[in-house]
Design a protein around this motif. Structure first.
Motif, short mmCIF file in Angstrom:
data_model
loop_
_atom_site.label_atom_id
_atom_site.label_comp_id
_atom_site.label_asym_id
_atom_site.label_seq_id
_atom_site.Cartn_x
_atom_site.Cartn_y
_atom_site.Cartn_z
N ARG A 1 -68.94 -14.31 27.90
CA ARG A 1 -67.93 -13.74 27.02
C ARG A 1 -66.88 -14.77 26.66
O ARG A 1 -66.47 -14.87 25.51
CB ARG A 1 -67.28 -12.57 27.75
CG ARG A 1 -66.90 -11.46 26.83
CD ARG A 1 -66.58 -10.24 27.63
NE ARG A 1 -65.17 -10.18 27.92
CZ ARG A 1 -64.66 -9.26 28.72
NH1 ARG A 1 -65.41 -8.37 29.29
NH2 ARG A 1 -63.36 -9.25 28.94
N ARG A 54 -53.74 -12.09 11.65
CA ARG A 54 -54.81 -11.28 12.22
C ARG A 54 -54.25 -9.99 12.81
O ARG A 54 -54.83 -9.41 13.72
CB ARG A 54 -55.55 -12.08 13.30
CG ARG A 54 -55.89 -13.48 12.87
CD ARG A 54 -56.95 -14.08 13.71
NE ARG A 54 -58.25 -13.56 13.34
CZ ARG A 54 -58.99 -14.05 12.36
NH1 ARG A 54 -58.57 -15.06 11.66
NH2 ARG A 54 -60.16 -13.52 12.09
N THR A 94 -54.03 -6.91 11.69
CA THR A 94 -54.87 -5.70 11.62
C THR A 94 -56.00 -5.78 12.65
O THR A 94 -56.33 -4.78 13.28
CB THR A 94 -55.48 -5.52 10.22
OG1 THR A 94 -55.88 -6.80 9.74
CG2 THR A 94 -54.50 -4.90 9.27
N GLU A 95 -56.53 -6.95 12.81
CA GLU A 95 -57.61 -7.13 13.78
C GLU A 95 -57.13 -6.80 15.20
O GLU A 95 -57.82 -6.13 15.97
CB GLU A 95 -58.10 -8.59 13.71
CG GLU A 95 -59.11 -8.91 14.76
CD GLU A 95 -59.72 -10.28 14.56
OE1 GLU A 95 -59.57 -10.84 13.44
OE2 GLU A 95 -60.33 -10.78 15.51
N GLU A 101 -54.63 -4.87 15.93
CA GLU A 101 -54.41 -3.42 15.99
C GLU A 101 -55.71 -2.69 16.30
O GLU A 101 -55.75 -1.79 17.15
CB GLU A 101 -53.85 -2.92 14.66
CG GLU A 101 -52.39 -3.25 14.47
CD GLU A 101 -51.83 -2.58 13.22
OE1 GLU A 101 -52.52 -1.74 12.62
OE2 GLU A 101 -50.71 -2.94 12.83
N VAL A 102 -56.78 -3.10 15.62
CA VAL A 102 -58.07 -2.44 15.84
C VAL A 102 -58.52 -2.63 17.29
O VAL A 102 -58.95 -1.69 17.95
CB VAL A 102 -59.13 -2.99 14.86
CG1 VAL A 102 -60.51 -2.51 15.25
CG2 VAL A 102 -58.80 -2.58 13.44
N MET A 103 -58.36 -3.86 17.80
CA MET A 103 -58.75 -4.12 19.19
C MET A 103 -57.99 -3.21 20.14
O MET A 103 -58.55 -2.66 21.08
CB MET A 103 -58.48 -5.58 19.55
CG MET A 103 -59.50 -6.53 18.98
SD MET A 103 -59.08 -8.21 19.47
CE MET A 103 -60.40 -9.09 18.67
N LEU A 157 -56.68 -0.33 19.42
CA LEU A 157 -57.06 1.07 19.21
C LEU A 157 -58.32 1.44 19.98
O LEU A 157 -58.46 2.57 20.43
CB LEU A 157 -57.29 1.34 17.72
CG LEU A 157 -56.02 1.55 16.88
CD1 LEU A 157 -56.38 1.69 15.43
CD2 LEU A 157 -55.27 2.78 17.37
N VAL A 158 -59.26 0.49 20.10
CA VAL A 158 -60.48 0.83 20.81
C VAL A 158 -60.41 0.44 22.28
O VAL A 158 -61.43 0.38 22.96
CB VAL A 158 -61.74 0.22 20.14
CG1 VAL A 158 -61.90 0.77 18.74
CG2 VAL A 158 -61.67 -1.29 20.11
N GLY A 159 -59.19 0.20 22.80
CA GLY A 159 -59.03 0.03 24.24
C GLY A 159 -58.95 -1.40 24.71
O GLY A 159 -59.06 -1.65 25.91
N GLY A 160 -58.81 -2.34 23.78
CA GLY A 160 -58.66 -3.74 24.19
C GLY A 160 -57.26 -3.97 24.75
O GLY A 160 -56.28 -3.51 24.18
N SER A 161 -57.19 -4.67 25.88
CA SER A 161 -55.87 -4.96 26.47
C SER A 161 -55.22 -6.12 25.70
O SER A 161 -55.87 -6.79 24.91
CB SER A 161 -56.03 -5.33 27.93
OG SER A 161 -56.84 -6.48 28.03
N PHE A 199 -57.10 -9.22 26.36
CA PHE A 199 -58.33 -9.34 25.57
C PHE A 199 -58.03 -9.87 24.18
O PHE A 199 -58.70 -10.77 23.66
CB PHE A 199 -59.01 -7.98 25.49
CG PHE A 199 -60.27 -7.98 24.66
CD1 PHE A 199 -61.47 -8.39 25.21
CD2 PHE A 199 -60.24 -7.56 23.34
CE1 PHE A 199 -62.63 -8.39 24.44
CE2 PHE A 199 -61.39 -7.56 22.57
CZ PHE A 199 -62.59 -7.98 23.13
N PRO A 259 -50.51 -0.37 17.09
CA PRO A 259 -51.24 0.26 16.00
C PRO A 259 -50.58 1.57 15.58
O PRO A 259 -49.89 2.20 16.38
CB PRO A 259 -52.62 0.51 16.60
CG PRO A 259 -52.43 0.51 18.08
CD PRO A 259 -51.28 -0.40 18.35
N SER A 260 -50.76 1.94 14.33
CA SER A 260 -50.20 3.22 13.88
C SER A 260 -51.26 4.00 13.12
O SER A 260 -52.29 3.44 12.78
CB SER A 260 -49.01 2.97 12.97
OG SER A 260 -49.42 2.19 11.87
#
Ligand code: ATP
Ligand code: MG
Lengths: 221, 306
Positions: B9, B205, B207-208, B210-212, B214-218, B221, B305-306
């Motif tokens: 990773r 970056r 928005t990127e 924010e997306v991370m 939103l899906v549980g990225g610390s 990460f 994120p919003s």
């Protein structure tokens, strides 16, 4: 699984989106959240995903009051929720497969396993073969389904979807709703916010209808 | 998560960071250039000091003592004194310069031939040039030697010209401190440069990230690719600094050799050695990492994120 207890949400601009919302969704249930545009559907889902915090009242997710969850624990908390967003929230410079793989990468799953599960998730939303496409090369409906694949790929126990069928034709919309129903059938708690009343008429699930920032009507399960 | 998956990773994130730099090479190159120049400055000072030290190491004769005898000491007495001094443990060589030889040399060097002819007597005394042994070639050692020689009968005066050597050594020491200080300040500068570049990268970056989230990225990460980015900036800047110092060394090597030749020296300019080069790359990478860590930690935490 989910419990709202006299929840108020006032946004910084003074707009009160929720004014005393209370409802419960039991583990393994499926519920539709409906109401006119601006009724507060997205706001409720954001409170569940800890994207927003309530101004007043309590939101309980999986037995835990969300006000006890500190900023540092939010990532861990969100990993058990699959979220489908009204505006998809995809990474536009990454191929579809990477977008769907993101929750698995975050969870530290091995690469081979990731590929397998990404293909399975894309298959479920009818996008097999689009792995290498960029989101912007897809139609809005296809992008929406990429978002759905990403939400379900990590098999979360709770799935919340904000207008997941908003840009789909009736057949596809029905297909996607059936997909959510299938997840529900295997024990996933599902909450879908939608204003497509005709569509949900075809499902026997419970409805929570919002109006004036409150729960106006709640049909029994 | 097993170790292999973890390593894999990291490798993927690292390659991803490299890919992003390759995708926007101009900005990255600018950052690396600024880092390279900032690091090259103290490194040039280091090269200068290293060579100054090497050059002055052979300057023991700078501590030579000139021993002037009284006018009445004849050549035989001069030789006796020379033998006596030569026996000392802290003396390497003693050279006798007779009054006649000294006058001839002076006549040749000064161009005052005609004026000297007018003198009836040779005004110069017999002289000894004493070179201390290597162990005594220090300001303290030569001072002790001087006292001892001055006490010998018929010795008029002992002169040492160590003052300018001491000044030179003090100057080199001062420059060493200046180099350290510059390196420290410019090191902070590198951290700030990388921090600022990473801040802009993060804004681009947003928005990127924010997306991370939103899906549980610390935060960690989301931060990882930026840390690798900072590492790359630092490493690239380090490579550039070495290239710059190498070019500067090569550019002045010929003139330095010519200058040394004029002084009858075979001194040659040496550049940075291999281990210093490796240390520079490691330090530059570390500074890049630190800069990106500070900026990324701060700015990623602020993105919600919003
Ligand atoms: N971030 C925000 N800042 C200020 N006001 C907001 C914000 N988000 C939502 N609102 C307001 O809160 C109210 C409820 O918004 P929400 O998005 O929850 O409605 P909705 O039911 O999802 O509507 P739609 O069906 O159009 O998506 C709206 O009046 C909206 O203007
Ligand atoms: Mg909405």
């Amino acid at each position: 699984m989910i419990q709202f207890d006299q929840v108020y949400k006032r946004y910084p601009n003074g707009r009160e989106a929720l004014a005393g919302v209370s409802f419960k969704v039991a583990r393994g249930d499926m519920a539709f959240l409906t109401g006119h545009s601006g009724a507060g559907k997205s706001s409720i889902l954001k409170l569940i995903g800890l994207i927003e915090r309530p101004t007043r009242g309590r939101v309980i997710v999986d037995g835990r009051s969300t006000d006890s969850i500190k900023a540092g624990s939010i990532p861990q908390f969100r990993r058990q929720i699959g979220m489908v967003f009204q505006d998809h929230k995809l990474l536009h410079d990454r191929p579809v497969a990477d977008n769907v793989a993101l929750p698995l990468i975050i969870a530290g799953i091995a690469r081979r396993e990731i590929d397998k599960r990404v293909r399975a998730a894309l298959d479920q939303v009818g996008l097999l073969g689009k792995e290498r496409s960029r989101p912007l090369e897809l139609s809005t409906g296809e992008q929406q389904r990429v978002g759905i694949a990403r939400a379900v790929v990590a098999k979360p126990p709770l799935l919340i979807a904000d207008e997941p069928t908003g840009n789909l034709d009736p057949d596809l919309a029905l297909e996607v709703m059936r997909l959510f129903k299938r997840f529900n059938d295997v024990g996933v708690t599902v909450i879908v916010a939608t204003h497509d009343v005709h569509l949900i008429d075809q499902f026997g699930a419970r409805r929570i209808i919002l109006g004036e920032g409150r729960v106006a009507v709640e049909t029994p399960p | 998560m097993n170790l292999r998956a973890y390593g894999l990773r990291h490798a993927q994130t690292f390659v991803g960071a490299l890919g992003r730099i390759a995708a926007a090479p101009l900005g990255a190159l600018m950052t690396m250039a600024v880092i390279g120049i900032a690091l090259a400055l103290p490194l040039c000072l280091v090269v200068f000091l290293q060579n100054a030290r090497a050059a002055t190491a052979g300057w023991n004769d700078a501590f030579d003592l000139s021993v002037y005898l009284v006018k009445s000491a004849d050549l035989a007495r001069t030789r006796d004194i020379a033998t006596e001094i030569q026996k000392r443990g802290d003396v390497a060589t003693v050279q006798v310069v007779t009054a006649t030889a000294a006058l001839a040399q002076f006549r040749k060097d000064s161009g005052f031939g005609a004026a000297l002819d007018a003198l009836q007597d040779n005004p110069l005394p017999n002289t000894l040039i004493v070179t201390p042994a290597l162990a005594a070639s220090t300001p303290a050692g030569t001072a002790a030697l001087r006292t001892a020689i001055a006490a010998i009968a018929d010795v008029d005066k002992v002169q040492i010209d160590t003052a300018w050597v001491e000044r030179l050594l003090a100057m080199i020491d001062l420059l060493r401190r200046v180099a350290l200080l510059t390196a420290g300040l410019l090191g902070i500068g590198v951290v700030l440069i990388v921090g600022n570049t990473i801040r802009l990268d993060i804004l681009n970056r947003r928005t990127e990230i924010e997306v991370m989230k939103l899906v549980g990225g610390s935060d960690g990460f989301a931060r990882r690719p930026f840390l690798y980015g900072g590492l790359c900036y630092g490493f690239g800047g380090g490579v550039l600094a070495l290239v710059l110092v190498g070019a500067a060394t090569a550019a002045v090597a010929a003139p330095v050799a010519r200058l040394a030749g004029l002084y009858g020296s075979r001194f040659q300019l040496t550049g940075l050695d291999f281990s210093t080069g490796i240390a520079v790359l490691a330090a530059a990478s570390l500074l890049g990492w630190v800069g990106s860590w500070i900026a990324a930690t701060h700015h990623i935490r602020a993105i919600n994120p919003s």
